[in-house]
Design an enzyme around this catalytic site. Structure first.
Site, short mmCIF file in Angstrom:
data_model
loop_
_atom_site.label_atom_id
_atom_site.label_comp_id
_atom_site.label_asym_id
_atom_site.label_seq_id
_atom_site.Cartn_x
_atom_site.Cartn_y
_atom_site.Cartn_z
N ASP A 361 1.39 -1.49 -0.33
CA ASP A 361 0.05 -0.18 -0.20
C ASP A 361 1.03 1.08 0.18
O ASP A 361 1.61 1.37 0.31
CB ASP A 361 -0.94 -0.13 1.16
CG ASP A 361 -1.68 1.25 1.22
OD1 ASP A 361 -2.57 1.59 0.22
OD2 ASP A 361 -3.05 0.74 1.67
N TRP A 405 0.39 -4.21 -4.97
CA TRP A 405 -0.34 -3.86 -4.19
C TRP A 405 -2.06 -3.02 -4.91
O TRP A 405 -1.07 -2.02 -5.10
CB TRP A 405 -0.51 -3.67 -2.51
CG TRP A 405 -1.78 -3.50 -1.35
CD1 TRP A 405 -1.65 -4.41 -0.41
CD2 TRP A 405 -2.59 -2.17 -1.63
NE1 TRP A 405 -2.43 -3.86 0.68
CE2 TRP A 405 -3.33 -2.55 -0.04
CE3 TRP A 405 -2.64 -1.41 -2.22
CZ2 TRP A 405 -4.39 -1.67 -0.13
CZ3 TRP A 405 -3.86 -0.21 -1.42
CH2 TRP A 405 -4.59 -1.10 0.10
N ARG A 437 -11.84 1.97 8.79
CA ARG A 437 -10.53 2.42 7.94
C ARG A 437 -10.40 3.48 7.61
O ARG A 437 -9.07 4.19 5.93
CB ARG A 437 -10.20 1.01 7.42
CG ARG A 437 -8.60 0.62 8.03
CD ARG A 437 -7.42 -0.11 6.61
NE ARG A 437 -6.11 -0.30 7.26
CZ ARG A 437 -5.36 -0.26 5.95
NH1 ARG A 437 -5.31 -0.59 5.18
NH2 ARG A 437 -4.15 -0.27 6.54
N LYS A 470 -1.02 -8.40 -5.26
CA LYS A 470 -2.42 -8.19 -3.91
C LYS A 470 -3.33 -7.61 -3.50
O LYS A 470 -3.11 -6.57 -4.14
CB LYS A 470 -1.01 -7.70 -3.31
CG LYS A 470 -1.41 -8.28 -0.44
CD LYS A 470 -0.38 -8.39 0.01
CE LYS A 470 -0.88 -7.57 1.66
NZ LYS A 470 -0.31 -7.44 1.97
N TRP A 471 -3.88 -8.74 -3.75
CA TRP A 471 -6.06 -8.04 -4.11
C TRP A 471 -5.79 -7.80 -2.03
O TRP A 471 -6.72 -9.20 -1.77
CB TRP A 471 -6.44 -9.21 -5.02
CG TRP A 471 -7.71 -8.06 -5.11
CD1 TRP A 471 -9.04 -7.30 -3.96
CD2 TRP A 471 -8.63 -7.15 -5.84
NE1 TRP A 471 -10.18 -7.10 -4.89
CE2 TRP A 471 -10.02 -7.36 -5.98
CE3 TRP A 471 -7.80 -8.10 -7.49
CZ2 TRP A 471 -10.60 -6.62 -6.90
CZ3 TRP A 471 -9.10 -7.41 -8.36
CH2 TRP A 471 -10.08 -7.27 -8.11
N ASP A 472 -6.29 -6.27 -1.98
CA ASP A 472 -6.73 -6.30 -0.50
C ASP A 472 -8.29 -6.02 -0.46
O ASP A 472 -8.73 -5.36 -1.22
CB ASP A 472 -5.61 -5.81 0.23
CG ASP A 472 -6.29 -5.77 1.27
OD1 ASP A 472 -6.56 -6.27 2.49
OD2 ASP A 472 -4.64 -5.18 2.07
N CYS A 520 -6.55 -10.88 -0.12
CA CYS A 520 -6.24 -10.16 1.62
C CYS A 520 -7.15 -9.47 1.84
O CYS A 520 -8.27 -8.92 0.75
CB CYS A 520 -5.12 -9.31 1.34
SG CYS A 520 -4.55 -8.63 3.01
N GLY A 523 -5.77 -8.79 6.25
CA GLY A 523 -5.00 -10.37 6.57
C GLY A 523 -6.50 -11.26 6.79
O GLY A 523 -7.00 -11.21 5.65
N ASP A 542 -2.93 -10.66 9.98
CA ASP A 542 -2.10 -9.29 9.76
C ASP A 542 -1.18 -9.87 10.78
O ASP A 542 -0.28 -9.20 11.72
CB ASP A 542 -2.35 -8.08 9.70
CG ASP A 542 -3.45 -7.66 8.30
OD1 ASP A 542 -2.03 -7.65 7.45
OD2 ASP A 542 -3.68 -6.62 9.01
C1 GLA Z 1 -4.15 -4.74 5.16
C2 GLA Z 1 -3.60 -6.51 5.15
C3 GLA Z 1 -1.87 -5.59 4.73
C4 GLA Z 1 -1.68 -4.66 4.22
C5 GLA Z 1 -2.59 -2.64 5.24
C6 GLA Z 1 -1.93 -2.02 3.31
O1 GLA Z 1 -3.99 -4.63 6.43
O2 GLA Z 1 -3.57 -7.09 6.02
O3 GLA Z 1 -1.27 -6.83 4.97
O4 GLA Z 1 -1.55 -4.89 2.85
O5 GLA Z 1 -3.89 -3.53 4.59
O6 GLA Z 1 -2.92 -0.85 3.62
#
Ligand code: GLA
Length: 725
Positions: A361, A405, A437, A470-472, A520, A523, A542
């Site tokens: 991020d 990310w 958040r 990484k797709w959050d 993701c 986590g 996380d």
């Molecule tokens: C989430 C993810 C972390 C990280 C942050 C970035 O909390 O679980 O691994 O990528 O976002 O903001």
């Protein structure tokens, strides 16, 4: 034949590898569940549960006068009223307000190939049975897919309104079956963000036991999985059943221990705040659920899920391919990185075997903390000191690949995207949307929103050499309202949003077939089989403290293969837990998944750095066990246990690995013996750590007493190598 209909008895037999599932059509035209368990012959009878001989029960009679007590009848789906007083799995309401549906059997079809479920992830293969029922102008299709790869079947249901008036689906669970009156216990996974997939156990007594998420996402609080076993069922012995939903939205699984003692289990989309209007001609498809069985305990059950997902769910091109060994900058720098810092980290680990740098991020829009920038997927060249390409070239120059990310489903209010399209977020008309958040959900029920995000994200990926994404998804849904839906369809939002997410996944994954995607959600808030259909691996928590991780990884393996769990070595003392954990122990735990490192690599000591090549080489040497091996859980680090122990064995049984962590060093603690499992009893295995060769039988029965160095959170790993290989 894997699926067979016995015309004489009107019984359907479904034979998967290692289990049989059977149900029959009774004289009311209803599907009675007969059997689920170890493979059996096609000679089962049914109907004995239908007439209980009880007094004061509601009775339904067939044309011949045969009486049925629906509350006692184990059915393949249950509708309310008409004599059934227990938890329904399917509730429809009709134009005149009635909610009773007397579905009767109309026929079946056997399909050699697995049909895709429109808009939903599902198993990719397997002979499939479709059984049809009809009531009040509605056609119901129950689908059953058998597997040649595992003791499991997949179930789903389709509801079609063939009538001339609207029908409302109020509840539509994907599956239902009934367990006989035995002393069942339930195993399930609960937690919170940072403490996901903790193993829980309870007995299934009278009443309704429900697991669910009302969050619009799978949730870290509960995972959409339930396992049940008998008193004698343990990790490695006894009968075990498991259900797992291929779904990423609000869900529920319930086990209703009825007054007859039997337990009705059903699961699917949560009935909470859900309904779906079917105009004439419209249909509704439920997500798919997996039902698995083992007579080798809960570990045996896990092996069925693992085999099934690896063979029939996870994207084929990645599932058995060695995974990148990652260095991710998140825990090392959070949002506040500079180009120099990133280059320093990459340079420090170059040549160690770590082969992919993932920029987390903070690389886009205006983003130095969580309050702004989400939605603005353009590179922040000021922060990166130039175009992203330069950093990628630098990474490549160091012999490593590059990953990036994204959090495509979200937007910050402080973003260009929100300023341009404030109506694109999920919100109620009157209230301010609740932020989590500091971000909001984009309304993915809207085609123009999905297209915009897919185009912007695809543009970044396509215009750069990116091998990993990484797709959050860092929040749950707080508003049950879409500005794009009419009032009478608002209860469709939660599910429509999930369908929108899948459509977005599909568009982006399909456009980038060579990119490895990692899921993701803060986590493991969205760790379910549906995610694995698109993304071969998931950042499951996380929480990266190795002893805390032992609990998370242990539980996660109930359904999910180790290769789907991203596990990284992070700094010690751990950022939050403050535990001091040896570097080797952190690596040993991280080697039980898709491994990597996530720390400020510039701060690695020379000693730590010098150990990384050995750690990566050790991981690579046994990566096949993570990708394809059989898992035997030996000891759970819960309920007062001081140990975590698991054994991995290759399918051909030529090699294995036992990993054990002792949580606390206790002065003068008695020795602890562990018994490896899954080895070939006749094969002789050399264990280099003990410099000793014995037959598999001896290792499994004589066992090993691990010797730990002084101190907490120490691990020991024992490798089993077939002699002369
Ligand atoms: C989430 C993810 C972390 C990280 C942050 C970035 O909390 O679980 O691994 O990528 O976002 O903001």
């Amino acid at each position: 034949m894997a699926i067979h209909f016995d015309e004489a008895s009107r019984v359907f037999y479904l034979h998967s590898k290692g289990c049989t599932y059977a149900f029959g059509i009774n004289s009311l035209g209803m599907p009675e569940h007969i059997y689920f368990g170890s493979p059996v012959g096609e000679d089962l009878s049914f109907g004995k549960y239908s007439q209980t001989g009880r007094s004061h029960v509601a009775i339904r009679t067939d044309e011949t006068g045969k009486a049925y007590d629906l509350s006692a009848m184990p059915q393949e789906f249950h509708t309310p009223y008409g004599g059934d007083f227990h938890t329904p799995s399917l509730v429809l309401s009709y134009a005149n307000g009635s909610r009773r549906s007397d579905f009767t059997y109309t026929g079946f079809e056997i399909l050699e190939h697995k049909p895709a479920l429109k808009g939903l992830p599902a198993l990719r293969e397997g002979q499939t049975l479709a059984v049809f029922f009809a009531a009040k102008g509605v056609k119901l299709t129950l689908s059953y897919t058998v597997s040649e790869k595992a003791a499991a079947i997949a179930r789903s249901m389709k509801i079609e309104n063939l009538g001339s008036t609207p029908v409302r689906v109020e509840k539509a669970h994907s599956f239902a079956f009934t367990l006989p009156n035995l002393a069942w216990k339930a195993v399930y996974l609960t937690g919170a963000s940072g403490a996901e997939t903790h193993w829980q156990q309870t007995s299934l007594d009278r009443g309704v036991f429900t697991l669910d998420s009302k969050r619009g996402t799978t949730s870290a609080a509960m995972n959409p999985a339930l396992a049940v076993g008998l008193p004698e069922t343990g990790e490695n012995q006894g009968q075990a059943y498991g259900v797992n939903l291929i779904y990423s939205g609000s869900w529920s699984i319930s086990a209703d221990r009825t007054s007859y003692g039997s337990v009705r289990v059903s699961g699917g989309i949560s009935e909470f705040d859900f309904s779906w209007l079917l105009e004439p001609g419209e249909s509704f498809q439920t997500p798919e659920a997996v039902l698995a069985y083992s007579n080798e305990g809960f570990s045996g059950l896990s092996r069925q899920f693992h085999d099934l997902y690896r063979e029939s769910l996870i994207p084929r091109q990645f599932v058995k391919k060695p995974r990148p060994v990652i260095i991710n900058n998140w825990e090392g720098t959070r949002f506040l990185f500079t180009l120099e810092k990133l280059k320093g980290m990459i340079s420090r680990v170059a040549g160690t075997g770590i082969d992919t740098f993932v920029l987390d991020d903070g690389w886009f829009g205006k983003r130095d903390d969580a309050s702004s920038g989400l939605g603005d997927w353009f590179v922040n060249e000021k922060k990166l000191g130039g175009p992203l390409k330069d950093l990628i070239d630098f990474t490549h120059g160091k012999g490593m690949r590059f990953g990036l990310w994204f959090e495509p489903e979200m937007v910050n209010k402080d973003s260009d995207l929100y300023r341009a399209h404030p109506d694109w977020v999920i919100r109620t008309p009157e209230e301010e949307p609740v932020e989590a958040r500091e971000q909001l959900f984009l309304d993915l029920t809207r085609e123009e929103v999905r297209s915009f995000i897919a185009d912007t994200v695809n543009a970044v990926i396509r215009s750069h050499e990116i091998d990993y994404v990484k797709w959050d998804c860092n929040r749950d849904m707080t508003e049950g309202y879409s500005l794009a839906l009419p009032p009478h369809r608002q209860k469709e939002l939660m599910h429509r949003q999930v369908l929108g997410v899948y459509d977005l996944f599909q568009r982006i994954v399909e456009a980038n077939p060579n990119v490895l995607f990692e899921g993701c959600a803060s986590g493991g808030s969205r760790y379910d089989p549906a995610i694995l259909y698109y993304f071969p691996q998931v950042w499951i928590s996380d929480q990266t403290d190795a002893p805390a991780r032992a609990k998370i990884q242990y539980g996660a393996s109930l359904c999910y293969p180790l290769s789907s769990q991203s596990c990284h070595v992070t700094e010690s003392p751990n950022r939050r837990a403050k535990h001091l954990t040896p570097f080797g122990a952190r690596a040993d735990m991280a080697h039980l998944g898709a491994t990597g490192y996530e720390l400020d690599a510039t701060k690695l000591t020379d000693e730590e750095l010098s150990r990384i090549p050995g750690q990566v080489a050790a991981y690579r040497a046994d990566e096949d066990l993570v990708l394809e091996g059989d898992l035997y859980r030996l000891e759970a680090p819960v309920g007062g246990s001081n140990y975590f122990a698991v054994c991995l064995v290759s399918k051909d049984k030529t090699k294995g690995k036992l990993t054990v962590m002792r949580l606390q060093e206790n002065f003068n603690e008695p020795e602890r013996k562990l018994f490896p499992r899954g080895l070939d009893p006749q094969v002789r295995y050399y264990v280099p750590e003990l410099d000793r060769t014995m037959a598999g039988n001896s290792w499994m029965h004589f066992g090993i007493c691990p010797k730990f160095p002084d101190g907490d959170y120490e691990t020991q790993v024992y490798h089993f190598r077939k002699e002369n290989t």
